[in-house]
Design a protein around this motif. Structure first.
Motif, PDB file in Angstrom:
ATOM      1  N   MET A  92       0.846  -1.207   0.000  1.00 12.31           N
ATOM      2  CA  MET A  92       0.000   0.000   0.000  1.00 12.31           C
ATOM      3  C   MET A  92       0.874   1.247   0.000  1.00 12.31           C
ATOM      4  O   MET A  92       0.614   2.205  -0.728  1.00 12.31           O
ATOM      5  N   ILE A 151      -0.407   5.029  -0.965  1.00 13.26           N
ATOM      6  CA  ILE A 151      -1.600   5.146  -0.124  1.00 13.26           C
ATOM      7  C   ILE A 151      -1.182   5.281   1.342  1.00 13.26           C
ATOM      8  O   ILE A 151      -0.387   4.474   1.827  1.00 13.26           O
ATOM      9  N   LEU A 174      -8.352   8.988   1.811  1.00 17.47           N
ATOM     10  CA  LEU A 174      -7.871   7.617   1.994  1.00 17.47           C
ATOM     11  C   LEU A 174      -8.798   6.620   1.302  1.00 17.47           C
ATOM     12  O   LEU A 174      -8.356   5.765   0.529  1.00 17.47           O
ATOM     13  N   ARG A 180      -8.646   6.576  -2.366  1.00 17.51           N
ATOM     14  CA  ARG A 180      -7.461   5.877  -2.888  1.00 17.51           C
ATOM     15  C   ARG A 180      -7.633   4.360  -2.819  1.00 17.51           C
ATOM     16  O   ARG A 180      -7.176   3.641  -3.699  1.00 17.51           O
ATOM     17  N   TRP A 181      -8.266   3.885  -1.741  1.00 21.41           N
ATOM     18  CA  TRP A 181      -8.543   2.442  -1.669  1.00 21.41           C
ATOM     19  C   TRP A 181      -9.364   2.015  -2.890  1.00 21.41           C
ATOM     20  O   TRP A 181      -9.073   1.003  -3.530  1.00 21.41           O
ATOM     21  N   THR A 232      -4.269   3.988   6.581  1.00 21.99           N
ATOM     22  CA  THR A 232      -4.889   2.661   6.630  1.00 21.99           C
ATOM     23  C   THR A 232      -4.325   1.919   7.833  1.00 21.99           C
ATOM     24  O   THR A 232      -3.118   1.952   8.072  1.00 21.99           O
TER      25      THR A 232
END
Ligand code: AMP
Ligand code: MG
Length: 486
Positions: free
Chosen positions: A147, A152, A239, A242-243, A264
């Motif tokens: 990640m 991220i 966040l 972006r996931w 995360t």
């Protein structure tokens, strides 16, 4: 409890969390480790933290990563927090198998927590044993570092130590501790715990601590707590956007697993989606699909509302005015989410973020869904298509007239191939490869985990010989199921 040894490791830990918020920090120590063996060490992260990787490989260093060696500057604590788990409120969760060793100041001057997961029982363990198994700790190491490589925000993995202690799950498994690094471990659930005590000054101290660590610009705002809420709303919205753009399914978005920093956290039942479908769920316990891929933005907003509730008394003495401020912050979440997602989806098409890109993006999602296309492969194939070779992309679709029509309109906008290649990863930690690597590691062979890690640390650099890392799971892998609390 077993004695821990003190060590001359000259690491300048601070205890800012424990000093500011003693009500939320229970001094505790790790369980002994019968036969500690370092399985993975993140040299690059050690360097960021000004830690000497060679010292971390030594006896005291491995002890630090497992919690059994405590430098004089450190004083480990278990952190208290509450949380809504699948919508139901648990007033007392906390670090049931984890410890905060202390904070380090990294090379950029930022405070970073060193936190251990799997370090033994604490007063928050409830029915659990306080331990963790090698497989899930390596899994968190690989996926969190993947990640990070994808750009991220996330907690990081400094290393994994096998403890030599067998842990009982469905079978007996080798135990391990993950050394995790985060800009803090403040969660929505931390605020819920503080608010539940009824001590408004504790909530205020917690909010001040969060402002100082994560959103310092809020301190100089006319209304610092409202600014904190807006900043957290924006960080969490970015966040989750972006996931969504990389096809990440967190799997257990309980309020104790949502950070105030917008990183995360807690890689339990998470997985990367292969075939695109908004209803994708991997977690064995998420039978209602609460945390399905397509629900993640809504759930994040629900969690944010729980955070806002804890701040209401700090927002305004008049509760109606406080509630309307909180509602405005939820608006910040929605606009930040849609702006970030729209800009990100346009970049995944190699286009500037405008209405045309937005419409094409939505249409592509419909086509991907209808043809059961692998998320990562589908987007990655756009790079070749922009350079004139659309066959790899066309080969993924059942609906050829549909994708051809889409391609002709997309090409007319002159997509940027270099932007496509640096936005759409070729390598993500695919579920079947993660499982294969963890099975090998549990049986004592670390090579597949190390190879997988090397691949996913450079997700955008396509390299010859790594084709199997860029290929979806074979049919016989079946439906992938992940497990929490392992
Ligand atoms: P998680 O699902 O990992 O976010 O954990 C939720 C809560 O359960 C946290 O309070 C954890 O500390 C606790 N927990 C998870 N696994 C264990 C375990 N093996 N022993 C004790 N507590 C645990
Ligand atoms: Mg958790």
């Amino acid at each position: 409890m077993d004695e821990v040894t003190t060590t001359p490791l000259a690491i300048p830990f601070t205890q800012q969390f424990a000093a500011d918020l003693p009500e939320l920090a229970l001094p505790w120590q790790a369980a002994e480790t019968p036969d500690p063996q370092l399985l993975l060490l993140n040299d690059a992260l050690a360097a960021e933290l000004d830690l000497d990787p060679e010292a971390l490989r030594g006896l005291d260093g491995v002890g630090l990563l497992a919690g059994t060696t405590v430098p004089p500057s450190a004083s480990p604590v278990a952190q208290a927090y509450s949380g809504h788990q699948f919508g139901g409120y648990s007033p007392r969760l906390g670090d049931g198998r984890a410890l905060l060793i202390g904070e380090l100041t990294d090379r950029d001057g930022q405070l970073r927590d060193l936190h251990l997961k799997g370090s033994g029982p604490t007063p928050f363990s409830r029915g659990g044993d306080g331990f963790a198994a090698v497989g899930p700790m390596l899994r968190e190491h690989v996926i969190s570092e993947a990640m990070h490589a994808l750009g991220i925000p996330t907690t990081r993995a400094l290393g994994v130590v096998a403890t030599g202690r067998p842990v009982r799950r469905e079978t007996v498994l080798p135990g391990a501790v993950l050394a995790r690094v985060a800009s803090s471990h403040l969660r929505v659930g931390t605020f819920q715990y503080a608010a539940s005590t009824g001590d408004l000054e504790l909530v205020r101290r917690l909010a001040d601590h969060a402002i100082e660590r994560h959103h310092p610009e809020a301190a100089s705002s006319e209304h610092p707590y409202r600014a904190l809420l807006d900043a957290v709303a924006a960080a969490q919205a970015e966040l989750v956007a972006r996931w969504m753009l990389v096809g990440f399914v967190h799997g257990v978005m309980n309020t104790d697993n949502m950070t105030i920093s917008g990183e995360t956290i807690d890689y339990g039942p998470c997985a990367f989606m292969e075939t695109y479908d908004p209803a994708t769920v991997y977690s064995s316990i998420d039978t209602g699909g609460r945390y399905a891929y397509g629900n993640q933005p809504l759930v994040a907003q629900w969690n944010l509302a729980r955070f806002a509730e804890t701040l209401l008394p700090l927002l305004d003495d008049d509760s109606d005015r406080a509630v309307s401020m909180a509602e405005e912050s939820l608006g910040v979440f929605r606009t930040t989410y849609s702006d970030t997602y729209a800009a990100g989806l346009a970049a995944k098409l190699g286009l500037p973020a405008d209405d045309a890109a937005h419409a094409l993006g939505e249409e592509l999602l419909t086509l991907l869904h209808a043809s059961h296309v692998d998320w990562t492969t589908g987007f990655r194939a756009l790079g070749a298509a922009a350079r004139g070779d659309a066959e790899p992309l066309r080969g993924l679709f059942l609906d050829l007239p549909g994708i051809d029509d889409w391609l002709s309109r997309w090409r007319a906008l002159d997509p940027d191939p270099a932007l496509l290649d640096r936005t759409n990863p070729v390598y993500v930690p695919r579920n079947h490869l993660v499982e294969e690597a963890l099975d090998a590691a549990t049986a004592g062979d670390l090579d597949p985990v190390q190879r997988l890690l090397e691949v996913v640390l450079h997700p955008f650099d396509e390299r010859p010989g790594l084709e199997r890392y860029a290929t979806p799971a074979p049919q016989d892998f079946g439906r992938y199921i992940t497990y929490c609390g392992t």
